[in-house]
Design an enzyme around this catalytic site. Sequence first.
Site, PDB file in Angstrom:
ATOM      1  N   GLY A 113     -17.672  31.470  92.340  1.00 57.20           N
ATOM      2  CA  GLY A 113     -17.110  31.016  91.067  1.00 57.20           C
ATOM      3  C   GLY A 113     -15.604  31.207  91.008  1.00 57.20           C
ATOM      4  NE  ARG A 114     -14.422  27.489  87.195  1.00 58.48           N
ATOM      5  CZ  ARG A 114     -14.888  26.616  86.303  1.00 58.48           C
ATOM      6  NH1 ARG A 114     -14.294  25.459  86.161  1.00 58.48           N
ATOM      7  NH2 ARG A 114     -15.933  26.896  85.550  1.00 58.48           N
TER       8      ARG A 114
ATOM      9  NE  ARG B  47     -15.141  35.270  75.496  1.00 59.18           N
ATOM     10  CZ  ARG B  47     -14.112  35.020  74.691  1.00 59.18           C
ATOM     11  NH1 ARG B  47     -14.289  34.927  73.388  1.00 59.18           N
ATOM     12  NH2 ARG B  47     -12.887  34.857  75.189  1.00 59.18           N
TER      13      ARG B  47
ATOM     14  CG  ASN C 244     -24.305  33.772  81.500  1.00 59.82           C
ATOM     15  OD1 ASN C 244     -24.778  32.991  82.329  1.00 59.82           O
ATOM     16  ND2 ASN C 244     -23.096  33.624  80.990  1.00 59.82           N
TER      17      ASN C 244
ATOM     18  CG  ASN D 127     -17.450  36.008  78.555  1.00 59.03           C
ATOM     19  OD1 ASN D 127     -17.226  37.130  78.108  1.00 59.03           O
ATOM     20  ND2 ASN D 127     -16.489  35.178  78.955  1.00 59.03           N
TER      21      ASN D 127
ATOM     22  CG  HIS E 186     -13.851  39.299  75.701  1.00 62.93           C
ATOM     23  ND1 HIS E 186     -12.507  39.052  75.648  1.00 62.93           N
ATOM     24  CD2 HIS E 186     -14.357  38.414  76.608  1.00 62.93           C
ATOM     25  CE1 HIS E 186     -12.216  38.071  76.490  1.00 62.93           C
ATOM     26  NE2 HIS E 186     -13.313  37.656  77.073  1.00 62.93           N
TER      27      HIS E 186
END
Length: 320
Positions: free
Chosen positions: A10-11, A90, A97, A122, A177
Amino acid sequence: MKVSVIGASGRVGKTAAFCLAEENCVNDLVLISRKESIDKVEGEALDMYDALAAKDVNVKITASYDFEDVKGSDLIVLSAGQPRSAGMTRMDVAIPNAKIVAEYSRAIAKFAPDAIILVVTNPVDVMTYVALKASGFDKNKVFGLGNHLDSLRLKNLISQHFNIHVSEIHTRVMGEHGENMVPIMSSTSIGGILLKYFKGYDDFDMDRTVEKVKNAGNYVIQKKGATEYGPAFAISNIATIVLNDEKKILTVSAFLDGEIEGVKDVCLGVPVKLGISGIERIIPIIMTERERTAFLKAAEVVKKDTDFVVKAIDEDISSK
Ligand code: NAP
């Protein structure tokens, strides 16, 4: 020191791995991906080797889909999971996730029981809680990146407004966050001088600045599709402090057991002292009434979200 990055195709994962490799505090770096993405990760490793030779940095980099390779890791960065697209919150990616994070956390507990886990996926405050419960690790060894990145974003905006070098800005964002982040403006200082005494404060639009920090991630995603360098360098900051046992204070998502404002059984962004054993101490902070109210609201919202997610994936967390 050995670091494994899970989600390295992933990035955020690949950029964080590259930043860390360059820091000279890691000699063994493992890039873990799913089997179907292994070519990509092998390519990343080769490309990184070339770059690191130019910097005279010697790091062993292993690309792998075999979890055996994380054995002996001192620190594991967990960034596997769906990112949100522009306009998504998120929480929109929370359930899928959480399943990914729970599965990997159980595997970490099996293969690298002494590792520290830095959660990035996230919604990170909820995912940190999931990783903590699914791994069964001590609370000092599992924490998340979130408010450190928000704090860096706030630092930049203050630096730009006052036209002062970014290193002189000391500020902190706590709480969630996400929407319920709490910038601690009351103790923000420039070169040791409280912000409210600094020339230029009267023209400083605090509410607008806070809104910009809240939307910073979304704005980058709208422009370029994802955030990469910001999270990657923030991950590298945290990892370096831990691996070098630096005892610095950063804001990470940590499990609270009443240390701040009596908040319990939730992971939230709070200032902590970090060292080689992970979180060495949660640092209590004096807040204004407004900040305190916002922090308690963040705790309430994140706890509700966490309870919702934990209930939905109960089996994934408990089937160790
Ligand atoms: P990305 O480029 O889409 O990469 C996602 C990574 O997760 C890839 O390695 C992908 O593997 C893996 N993955 C996806 N679904 C998976 C599954 N079902 N099982 C196992 N692995 C899976 O996303 P990104 O931009 O790197 O973001 C990764 C996560 O970090 C997201 O949750 C994002 O919201 C979060 N993030 C957090 C912060 C923070 O401050 N905490 C900042 C930025 C991003 P494949 O390549 O095999 O698909």
